[in-house]
Design a protein around this motif. Structure first.
Motif, PDB file in Angstrom:
ATOM      1  N   ASP A 334      -6.659  12.217   8.050  1.00 40.78           N
ATOM      2  CA  ASP A 334      -5.540  11.313   8.310  1.00 40.78           C
ATOM      3  C   ASP A 334      -5.328  10.452   7.066  1.00 40.78           C
ATOM      4  O   ASP A 334      -6.156   9.586   6.745  1.00 40.78           O
ATOM      5  N   CYS A 335      -4.237  10.696   6.367  1.00 43.65           N
ATOM      6  CA  CYS A 335      -3.981   9.971   5.111  1.00 43.65           C
ATOM      7  C   CYS A 335      -3.769   8.478   5.352  1.00 43.65           C
ATOM      8  O   CYS A 335      -4.057   7.658   4.466  1.00 43.65           O
ATOM      9  N   ASN A 336      -3.254   8.103   6.504  1.00 46.51           N
ATOM     10  CA  ASN A 336      -3.076   6.681   6.814  1.00 46.51           C
ATOM     11  C   ASN A 336      -4.422   5.968   6.876  1.00 46.51           C
ATOM     12  O   ASN A 336      -4.590   4.861   6.334  1.00 46.51           O
ATOM     13  N   LYS A 337      -5.395   6.608   7.517  1.00 47.91           N
ATOM     14  CA  LYS A 337      -6.734   6.026   7.638  1.00 47.91           C
ATOM     15  C   LYS A 337      -7.383   5.882   6.263  1.00 47.91           C
ATOM     16  O   LYS A 337      -7.982   4.851   5.942  1.00 47.91           O
ATOM     17  N   ILE A 338      -7.248   6.928   5.439  1.00 47.71           N
ATOM     18  CA  ILE A 338      -7.854   6.889   4.096  1.00 47.71           C
ATOM     19  C   ILE A 338      -7.233   5.777   3.264  1.00 47.71           C
ATOM     20  O   ILE A 338      -7.933   5.024   2.567  1.00 47.71           O
ATOM     21  N   LEU A 339      -5.895   5.642   3.331  1.00 53.91           N
ATOM     22  CA  LEU A 339      -5.215   4.603   2.560  1.00 53.91           C
ATOM     23  C   LEU A 339      -5.674   3.211   3.005  1.00 53.91           C
ATOM     24  O   LEU A 339      -5.909   2.321   2.159  1.00 53.91           O
ATOM     25  N   ASN A 340      -5.818   2.994   4.304  1.00 51.59           N
ATOM     26  CA  ASN A 340      -6.272   1.687   4.813  1.00 51.59           C
ATOM     27  C   ASN A 340      -7.689   1.379   4.321  1.00 51.59           C
ATOM     28  O   ASN A 340      -7.998   0.217   3.981  1.00 51.59           O
ATOM     29  N   GLU A 341      -8.557   2.400   4.265  1.00 52.98           N
ATOM     30  CA  GLU A 341      -9.913   2.192   3.770  1.00 52.98           C
ATOM     31  C   GLU A 341      -9.897   1.832   2.286  1.00 52.98           C
ATOM     32  O   GLU A 341     -10.659   0.948   1.838  1.00 52.98           O
ATOM     33  N   VAL A 342      -9.036   2.494   1.515  1.00 54.95           N
ATOM     34  CA  VAL A 342      -8.939   2.202   0.080  1.00 54.95           C
ATOM     35  C   VAL A 342      -8.455   0.764  -0.129  1.00 54.95           C
ATOM     36  O   VAL A 342      -8.983   0.021  -0.972  1.00 54.95           O
ATOM     37  N   ILE A 343      -7.432   0.367   0.629  1.00 50.12           N
ATOM     38  CA  ILE A 343      -6.905  -1.004   0.508  1.00 50.12           C
ATOM     39  C   ILE A 343      -7.980  -2.032   0.854  1.00 50.12           C
ATOM     40  O   ILE A 343      -8.107  -3.078   0.207  1.00 50.12           O
ATOM     41  N   ALA A 344      -8.782  -1.713   1.901  1.00 50.24           N
ATOM     42  CA  ALA A 344      -9.871  -2.630   2.283  1.00 50.24           C
ATOM     43  C   ALA A 344     -10.913  -2.728   1.170  1.00 50.24           C
ATOM     44  O   ALA A 344     -11.409  -3.820   0.861  1.00 50.24           O
ATOM     45  N   ASP A 345     -11.263  -1.592   0.541  1.00 54.03           N
ATOM     46  CA  ASP A 345     -12.256  -1.603  -0.542  1.00 54.03           C
ATOM     47  C   ASP A 345     -11.741  -2.354  -1.767  1.00 54.03           C
ATOM     48  O   ASP A 345     -12.525  -2.941  -2.525  1.00 54.03           O
ATOM     49  N   MET A 346     -10.432  -2.324  -1.977  1.00 51.57           N
ATOM     50  CA  MET A 346      -9.857  -2.969  -3.167  1.00 51.57           C
ATOM     51  C   MET A 346      -9.274  -4.343  -2.855  1.00 51.57           C
ATOM     52  O   MET A 346      -8.462  -4.873  -3.616  1.00 51.57           O
ATOM     53  N   GLU A 347      -9.683  -4.915  -1.745  1.00 56.09           N
ATOM     54  CA  GLU A 347      -9.095  -6.190  -1.294  1.00 56.09           C
ATOM     55  C   GLU A 347      -9.208  -7.283  -2.356  1.00 56.09           C
ATOM     56  O   GLU A 347      -8.262  -8.049  -2.576  1.00 56.09           O
ATOM     57  N   ALA A 348     -10.352  -7.346  -3.042  1.00 57.12           N
ATOM     58  CA  ALA A 348     -10.559  -8.406  -4.042  1.00 57.12           C
ATOM     59  C   ALA A 348      -9.540  -8.269  -5.177  1.00 57.12           C
ATOM     60  O   ALA A 348      -8.911  -9.258  -5.585  1.00 57.12           O
ATOM     61  N   SER A 349      -9.379  -7.062  -5.695  1.00 52.61           N
ATOM     62  CA  SER A 349      -8.435  -6.838  -6.797  1.00 52.61           C
ATOM     63  C   SER A 349      -7.000  -7.072  -6.346  1.00 52.61           C
ATOM     64  O   SER A 349      -6.188  -7.647  -7.082  1.00 52.61           O
ATOM     65  N   ILE A 357       1.297  -3.922  -1.142  1.00 55.80           N
ATOM     66  CA  ILE A 357       1.292  -2.461  -0.961  1.00 55.80           C
ATOM     67  C   ILE A 357       1.953  -2.135   0.377  1.00 55.80           C
ATOM     68  O   ILE A 357       1.546  -2.639   1.420  1.00 55.80           O
ATOM     69  N   THR A 358       2.994  -1.313   0.319  1.00 54.05           N
ATOM     70  CA  THR A 358       3.673  -0.848   1.548  1.00 54.05           C
ATOM     71  C   THR A 358       3.635   0.671   1.574  1.00 54.05           C
ATOM     72  O   THR A 358       3.611   1.335   0.531  1.00 54.05           O
ATOM     73  N   SER A 359       3.663   1.206   2.798  1.00 53.18           N
ATOM     74  CA  SER A 359       3.558   2.665   2.932  1.00 53.18           C
ATOM     75  C   SER A 359       4.335   3.135   4.150  1.00 53.18           C
ATOM     76  O   SER A 359       4.380   2.445   5.186  1.00 53.18           O
ATOM     77  N   SER A 360       4.951   4.308   4.019  1.00 54.10           N
ATOM     78  CA  SER A 360       5.542   4.959   5.181  1.00 54.10           C
ATOM     79  C   SER A 360       4.431   5.656   5.953  1.00 54.10           C
ATOM     80  O   SER A 360       3.269   5.637   5.537  1.00 54.10           O
ATOM     81  N   VAL A 361       4.772   6.259   7.071  1.00 57.26           N
ATOM     82  CA  VAL A 361       3.763   6.976   7.851  1.00 57.26           C
ATOM     83  C   VAL A 361       3.366   8.232   7.085  1.00 57.26           C
ATOM     84  O   VAL A 361       4.203   9.058   6.737  1.00 57.26           O
ATOM     85  N   LEU A 362       2.064   8.344   6.803  1.00 59.97           N
ATOM     86  CA  LEU A 362       1.558   9.483   6.040  1.00 59.97           C
ATOM     87  C   LEU A 362       1.071  10.578   6.987  1.00 59.97           C
ATOM     88  O   LEU A 362       0.708  10.314   8.131  1.00 59.97           O
ATOM     89  N   PRO A 363       1.030  11.823   6.514  1.00 60.67           N
ATOM     90  CA  PRO A 363       0.704  12.942   7.412  1.00 60.67           C
ATOM     91  C   PRO A 363      -0.794  13.137   7.623  1.00 60.67           C
ATOM     92  O   PRO A 363      -1.624  12.594   6.889  1.00 60.67           O
ATOM     93  N   ILE A 380      -3.684   3.523  -7.236  1.00 62.16           N
ATOM     94  CA  ILE A 380      -3.392   2.117  -6.904  1.00 62.16           C
ATOM     95  C   ILE A 380      -3.988   1.187  -7.958  1.00 62.16           C
ATOM     96  O   ILE A 380      -3.346   0.216  -8.391  1.00 62.16           O
ATOM     97  N   SER A 381      -5.221   1.490  -8.393  1.00 63.94           N
ATOM     98  CA  SER A 381      -5.854   0.679  -9.436  1.00 63.94           C
ATOM     99  C   SER A 381      -5.041   0.717 -10.724  1.00 63.94           C
ATOM    100  O   SER A 381      -4.857  -0.306 -11.389  1.00 63.94           O
ATOM    101  N   ASN A 382      -4.524   1.890 -11.049  1.00 69.30           N
ATOM    102  CA  ASN A 382      -3.699   2.045 -12.250  1.00 69.30           C
ATOM    103  C   ASN A 382      -2.413   1.221 -12.140  1.00 69.30           C
ATOM    104  O   ASN A 382      -1.984   0.559 -13.094  1.00 69.30           O
ATOM    105  N   ALA A 383      -1.775   1.235 -10.945  1.00 64.63           N
ATOM    106  CA  ALA A 383      -0.535   0.483 -10.733  1.00 64.63           C
ATOM    107  C   ALA A 383      -0.775  -1.018 -10.829  1.00 64.63           C
ATOM    108  O   ALA A 383       0.065  -1.767 -11.374  1.00 64.63           O
ATOM    109  N   ILE A 384      -1.920  -1.508 -10.309  1.00 65.31           N
ATOM    110  CA  ILE A 384      -2.239  -2.953 -10.386  1.00 65.31           C
ATOM    111  C   ILE A 384      -2.553  -3.358 -11.822  1.00 65.31           C
ATOM    112  O   ILE A 384      -2.104  -4.406 -12.303  1.00 65.31           O
ATOM    113  N   LYS A 385      -3.296  -2.504 -12.523  1.00 66.05           N
ATOM    114  CA  LYS A 385      -3.720  -2.848 -13.884  1.00 66.05           C
ATOM    115  C   LYS A 385      -2.533  -2.984 -14.835  1.00 66.05           C
ATOM    116  O   LYS A 385      -2.473  -3.905 -15.652  1.00 66.05           O
ATOM    117  N   PHE A 386      -1.559  -2.081 -14.716  1.00 67.89           N
ATOM    118  CA  PHE A 386      -0.445  -2.079 -15.665  1.00 67.89           C
ATOM    119  C   PHE A 386       0.784  -2.809 -15.105  1.00 67.89           C
ATOM    120  O   PHE A 386       1.914  -2.336 -15.238  1.00 67.89           O
TER     121      PHE A 386
END
Length: 479
Positions: A334-349, A357-363, A380-386
């Motif tokens: 579930d790409c939605n679940k994976i994205l939420n986990e990534v956002i949680a891990d990168m919360e500090a940054s 960060i906004t997202s449509s419903v992923l498949p 996402i890290s690349n987008a925040i950095k630059f």
């Protein structure tokens, strides 16, 4: 079915029958018209002859004013069943004597008309002068029906119809026999071509039926098959050799990759230990002698610490890159679940940079959960950095479903990339900015490309300088 779609046998038969029918029709029509014209002329000549005979025999009756004798002369016309009426007029055009065939009713014209014979709709009639010497004593009127013509035309029509029917039957039978000499070789060629197309057997040959144009075509077709067979044999031999070479090179490449991955993994581990030692001792030196030694010493220590830190990050990223694809397992994710986990891990940054960060419903799709998580983290890290200075990063993630794949897009409002550099950003260690301005090792996007390739997809970018970047990557549905 249209004529062009008919089998060649039926085409040949139809063409022969149509040509024969057209010739027969023209011939019969011409003959019929000629006979009709000729028979009309014959009837007219016959009636004219009878008229001359009757008028010659009637001169005495008119000259001596003997109507009974004239009537008796006209009665001789009974032997001509087609003459339905006859009349004699004196020199003043007054009715003198008459004859009515089977009807018994006198319908002669009141006065004689111009000399000569002419056809009406249902009769042939005309006027013949009664002459003695050079003196016209009166006029004879004769009227004949057209039954003889009609009977003759009916007979002709029946004969013509019978001839046409018999001709069509003979034409059809002959065309069925003769068309085989043309259609059979062509059908044999078509059958041979079909067998070759379906079975890929170029040893099949078409049978030659003669030395005409179709025979030459058959020879050329067989020669072409011989050439194709020889070329196919050469090509198959080449393909076999090529497959063997490719297989051997593939094995060599796989072994080389394994050795390279093993080297990178071992080298990275072996490098980490002395680097940790260097970092620890440099840290102790900095702590013990910071501010107590000269400025150059402090500066050198700072440089060594920074270089050590950079080297550690580079080794860590190399380890991550070498691990991509190892023990990979494709499952339903579930790409939605994976994205939420990534956002949680990168919360500090995300919080530090006020990123949104906004997202449509992923498949839900088949893939590697670990690699997908790494893919989202890097992008996402690349987008925040630059991101632009004094402008909070805004990242939008969406997906479009196609027949055979999903196409993801990750768009940001960052500094953008010039077009001439867009193909280089996925090359390992390739950097577009100084490390002092934007830190990093230049491995992140290379890792993304490797992950997408493992999922049978591709990754690309669209961007304008100072207009943000949109990363696209496709993931196949056939994993």
């Amino acid at each position: 079915m249209a004529f062009k779609d008919l089998p060649i046998q039926k085409k040949l038969i139809k063409i022969i029958i149509l040509i024969s029918g057209a010739v027969l029709f023209v011939t019969c029509t011409t003959f019929f018209a000629y006979e009709y014209y000729k028979f009309r002329k014959t009837i007219m000549n016959k009636l004219s002859t009878i008229g001359k005979i009757i008028s010659s025999n009637s001169t005495a009756a008119i000259a001596f004013n003997d109507p009974e004798n004239a009537k008796e002369i006209l009665s001789s016309l009974k032997t001509e069943p087609h003459i339905v009426e006859a009349c004699l007029y004196d020199k003043n055009g007054i009715f003198f004597a008459g004859y009515s065939g089977t009807t018994g009713i006198n319908t002669c014209p009141v006065k004689p008309g111009p000399e000569g014979y002419r056809f009406s709709e249902s009769h042939l009639e005309g006027f013949e002068p009664v002459i003695e010497g050079n003196k016209q004593l009166g006029t004879l009127y004769l009227k004949s029906d057209l039954k003889d013509i009609n009977e003759r035309l009916l007979i002709y029509s029946l004969v013509m119809a019978l001839v046409i029917i018999i001709s069509f039957m003979l034409t059809y039978l002959l065309s069925r026999i003769l068309e085989k000499s043309i259609s059979t070789p062509i059908l044999d060629l078509a059958k041979t071509a079909k067998i070759i197309s379906e079975q890929k057997d170029y040893s099949v040959r078409a049978a030659k039926s003669g030395n005409d144009e179709l025979g030459l075509l058959t020879d050329a077709f067989n020669q072409m098959l011989t050439q194709i067979q020889e070329q196919t044999k050469i090509l198959n031999e080449f393909n076999q050799k090529l497959e063997q070479k490719v297989k051997a090179r593939t094995i060599e490449l796989e072994n080389a990759n394994k050795e390279l991955e093993q080297f990178a993994y071992v080298a990275s581990h072996d490098l980490q230990e002395p680097l940790r030692t260097i970092s620890n001792f440099i840290g102790l030196l900095e702590k013990k002698y910071s501010g107590k030694s000269d400025k150059d010493t402090d500066k050198y220590i700072t440089f060594i610490v920074a270089a050590s830190y950079k080297m550690q990050n580079l080794i860590k990223d190399l380890l991550e890159f070498s691990r991509v694809g190892k023990n990979i397992e494709f499952v339903s994710i579930d790409c939605n679940k994976i994205l939420n986990e990534v956002i949680a891990d990168m919360e500090a940054s995300i919080t530090e940079n006020n990123a949104k960060i906004t997202s449509s419903v992923l498949p839900v799709l088949r893939g590697s959960e670990m690699e997908f998580k790494r893919l989202f983290q890097n992008l996402i890290s690349n987008a925040i950095k630059f991101h632009k200075k004094n402008i909070a990063p805004e990242i939008t993630i969406s997906v479009e479903e196609k027949d055979t794949e999903y196409i993801f897009s990750l768009k940001d409002n960052g500094i953008g990339i010039e077009k001439q550099f867009q193909d280089k950003i996925f090359i390992i260690f390739q950097r577009l900015h100084p490390a002092t301005e934007y830190p990093g090792t230049g491995i992140g996007l290379s890792t993304c490309k490797k992950i997408v390739s493992l999922h049978h997809g591709k990754i690309w970018v669209k961007s304008e300088l100072n207009e943000g970047v949109t990363f696209y990557f496709s993931i196949s549905k056939k994993i």
